[in-house]
Design a protein around this motif. Sequence first.
Motif, short mmCIF file in Angstrom:
data_model
loop_
_atom_site.label_atom_id
_atom_site.label_comp_id
_atom_site.label_asym_id
_atom_site.label_seq_id
_atom_site.Cartn_x
_atom_site.Cartn_y
_atom_site.Cartn_z
N ASP A 105 -44.43 -6.57 34.08
CA ASP A 105 -44.15 -6.03 35.41
C ASP A 105 -44.82 -6.88 36.49
O ASP A 105 -45.78 -7.61 36.25
N GLY A 151 -41.85 -2.05 40.78
CA GLY A 151 -42.04 -1.40 39.50
C GLY A 151 -40.81 -1.41 38.63
O GLY A 151 -40.88 -1.02 37.45
N PHE A 154 -38.98 -6.61 35.80
CA PHE A 154 -39.90 -7.24 34.86
C PHE A 154 -39.47 -8.69 34.69
O PHE A 154 -38.28 -9.01 34.78
#
Length: 450
Positions: A105, A151, A154
């Motif tokens: 992340d 969030g 990735f």
Amino acid sequence: MVNGMLAAGQTLVTEEGEKVKVAEMFGSGGQGEVYRVKTRKGDRAVKWYYPQLADGRQRQILEGLIGRGWGDDRFLWPQTIVVDADGRRAGFGYLMDVRPSRFHDLPALFRRDPALAATTIRTLVMAALHTVEAYRALHAKGIAYRDINWGNIFFDPRTGDVLVCDNDNAVVEGESAGVAGTMDFMAPELVRGDKGAQPGIQSDLHSLAVLLFLLLMNHHPLEGALALQIRCLDEPARRKLYGTDPVFVYDPSDTRNRPVPEEQQTVVATWGALPPVLRALFEQTFTDGLKNPARRVREGQWRDALSEVLDTICLCAGCGRQNLTEPDGPAPVCWSCGRPLSLPPRLRLTTGTATSRSKPRSIRLGAQARMYAHHLDVDPERHDFTAVVAEVTEHPKQRGRFGITNRTGQRWTARRADGSVHDVDPGKTIGLSTGLQLEFGGGAEAVVQD
């Protein structure tokens, strides 16, 4: 043993009737919990909603997304709805692939997690480019993500590949959804709650630009001196900062929110090292675009600029650090040691036919520089950095002498400045020299320039 809402060993069933068994919980978020489950095809993941969010509207959104059957490998797309096999537990979730361990992340990047030590300036720009292309593909299908934030993305620190998660709130443009976004990424009109304002593709463009700024600058674009003056960053203060009085930290005509050098050194340094072509896009989105959604930079503009900057990253001969340079612009000083950069020669490339010709672009020919298949496409849908068509290689016996090696299966034609013509067969190399012209086929051609 109970893991959150579901128990290890509990059986769930998909809409198709396949039974899956809960293994362990990965973690939890704002909407539910994610579990590893065992299926006939191997391990998968299930997101199980909190009871208050497992309503008819969320199920309808899921059914619409699943019905599209999208197989884009950049998205962990919902595959099927799951419910408790015995019917004793109310609610539902959905099945998706497990996120591979190579993806991390973005907050881990800002925490300087050791697992991301391999991250370089190049891989950050590649991640930004892949992110833009992923959302461009989503928007091209008429789907708005609605909650782009750091969030949900990735990335692989070695390759720059990205994976978009939490896709269960994406909806067809124009349809309503319960999620409006994460406030510090939301477009100002949504933060203010303007009449008629709804999250959609235009608000996604603002969120995308915030994400790109964070990725490249390691700082939020609206958090400068004004943010430091706030004693308590409560909801009213955040609404003012991001909605009612948003000011870009480098707004050319409004200096109220300039970064404070003593407190915000990172953004001062990173903005100073950013090529003007990217600065201009950030300025447009975070000045005119704050007031007029139609002025926000589109995904294609970000793609083209990031791709050009990626092609012109240069190493400092003094300290060896990677530097971003302006395509076709002058040599800057190294951001790390302050020495003027010595720019390598460039390959000036054009592609396409006489009726559909690309604008010329430059590829800096430093050691191990590469040209990829997307360079030969006038309008590539995505950049594939495994499809190498040419690379700069050093002469095996003469140090410091470089050539360009043909990594395709097709013969090239090369013309030197003295007029001589040479064939460059697959796997063969021709020495680099100013004025060298290369014809790659299909209308793609280039010339080496200082």
